[in-house]
Enzyme design. Sequence first.
Site, mmCIF file in Angstrom:
data_model
loop_
_atom_site.group_PDB
_atom_site.id
_atom_site.type_symbol
_atom_site.label_atom_id
_atom_site.label_comp_id
_atom_site.label_asym_id
_atom_site.label_seq_id
_atom_site.Cartn_x
_atom_site.Cartn_y
_atom_site.Cartn_z
ATOM 1 N NE ARG A 22 13.359 118.781 85.916
ATOM 2 C CZ ARG A 22 14.274 117.915 85.501
ATOM 3 N NH1 ARG A 22 14.144 117.308 84.340
ATOM 4 N NH2 ARG A 22 15.325 117.640 86.252
ATOM 5 C CD GLU A 39 22.854 110.081 85.179
ATOM 6 O OE1 GLU A 39 23.258 110.770 86.141
ATOM 7 O OE2 GLU A 39 21.827 110.352 84.546
ATOM 8 N NE ARG A 48 23.080 113.835 82.052
ATOM 9 C CZ ARG A 48 22.236 114.385 82.906
ATOM 10 N NH1 ARG A 48 22.699 115.003 83.974
ATOM 11 N NH2 ARG A 48 20.960 114.317 82.717
ATOM 12 C CG ASN A 62 26.462 114.544 85.042
ATOM 13 O OD1 ASN A 62 25.772 115.434 84.551
ATOM 14 N ND2 ASN A 62 25.956 113.435 85.551
ATOM 15 C CG HIS A 110 16.684 110.528 83.295
ATOM 16 N ND1 HIS A 110 15.378 110.700 83.713
ATOM 17 C CD2 HIS A 110 17.409 111.428 83.977
ATOM 18 C CE1 HIS A 110 15.325 111.673 84.594
ATOM 19 N NE2 HIS A 110 16.552 112.142 84.775
#
Length: 394
Positions: free
Chosen positions: A242, A380, A94, A12, A182
Amino acid sequence: MTSTQDCIAVLNAGSSSIKFALYDAHAEGDLLFRGQIEKLGLAPHLIARNAAGAVVAERSWSDGGLDHHAATAAIMALGREMLAGRPVIAFGHRVVHGGVDYAAPVRVDAAVMADLAKLIPLAPLHQPHNLAPMAAIAKAAPHLPQIACFDTAFHRTQPALAQEFALPREITASGVRRYGFHGLSYDYVVRQVRKTLPLPTDAKLVVAHLGNGASLCAVRDGRSVASTMGFTAVDGLVMGTRTGALDPGVLLYLMQERGYDAGKIEDLIYRRSGLLGVSGLSSDMRTLRQSRAPEAGEAIALFVYRIVREIGSLAAAMGGLDAIVFTAGIGENDAATRAEVAEGCRWLGLELDEVRNQRGDRCISVTGAKVSAWIVPTDEERMIARYTSETLAG
Ligand code: AMP
């Protein structure tokens, strides 16, 4: 056919870090170890832990020059050392953007690599880093299957309206639309919800992935119907660095009146805003919670305010709400954020049980609450491993 010795490796890769994990190859295979190399390009540091969380390897590079290719090679070397002869039979990756074409995990070949590279302009901060380890592995071990798993894929079930901007058709047709991100996290969490929580299968859920990146996903019948992230992963909620949703007029003003160019805007909206920008202190929730500075409190208040407003919006998109599920670093660990969000959602029928919330129980709402609240840890890497073994099995 896989043998009991076979392993699956998961990568990832982000802009300055690569997370990795190794699992037994069968579908729900045990985690063998996981870790990450952080601060690539600055002061790279590798740490790996076994399934019990004990550190099993640690290494630093003083020259700072480790790029994604060299870091991938270092992770492969560590894997060979730690697995002591057990074979890695596939890599799962990912990939942030699958565009409109990739809605399921796919085996990577030269054509897929070329397709995914075309999406770099849609996710310039993530996609090139996701692809770099694939290229490194294809060169070092061309015989090994590699499976790309997409963060956008889970959202491809959204109705057309939820994916559209009010732009001229020609621009929408060129791929400028809401994708949502996500997705690997949501996919994992929703499967856990359906497997382990006493909720009806058609429950209307909002899953709140609150980490350094943060977004919400409306889930109905186990499928994504709307999300707060859009064309890029900068939309929606306030995040660590962000902005989240921002009036595009602000960007025009900065360009026309204050001389901002694209590079400066990118830096502003991705790296200098969010909790960091508002607090002037840190992007890290733990640091903000410990601070007495009023700006830190203001940053947290704005973070929570935006979450509460967006939960209302997603409830409207679903025509109701049965449960909120908290996940990721802040969602799983910060009881204060959960309590503040829950307070803002009281009008929807959410009533938190303060003791359960402080303890971090799986169910954190009072018994019989009209809208229930839950904590479900995300994973994940586990989702990618599952997809990789499923894709290998055909
Ligand atoms: P993630 O991106 O999912 O790793 O989440 C990172 C965010 O989770 C950072 O803002 C951390 O400060 C926050 N976080 C992690 N652990 C805790 C904790 N125990 N309490 C509050 N925030 C936490």
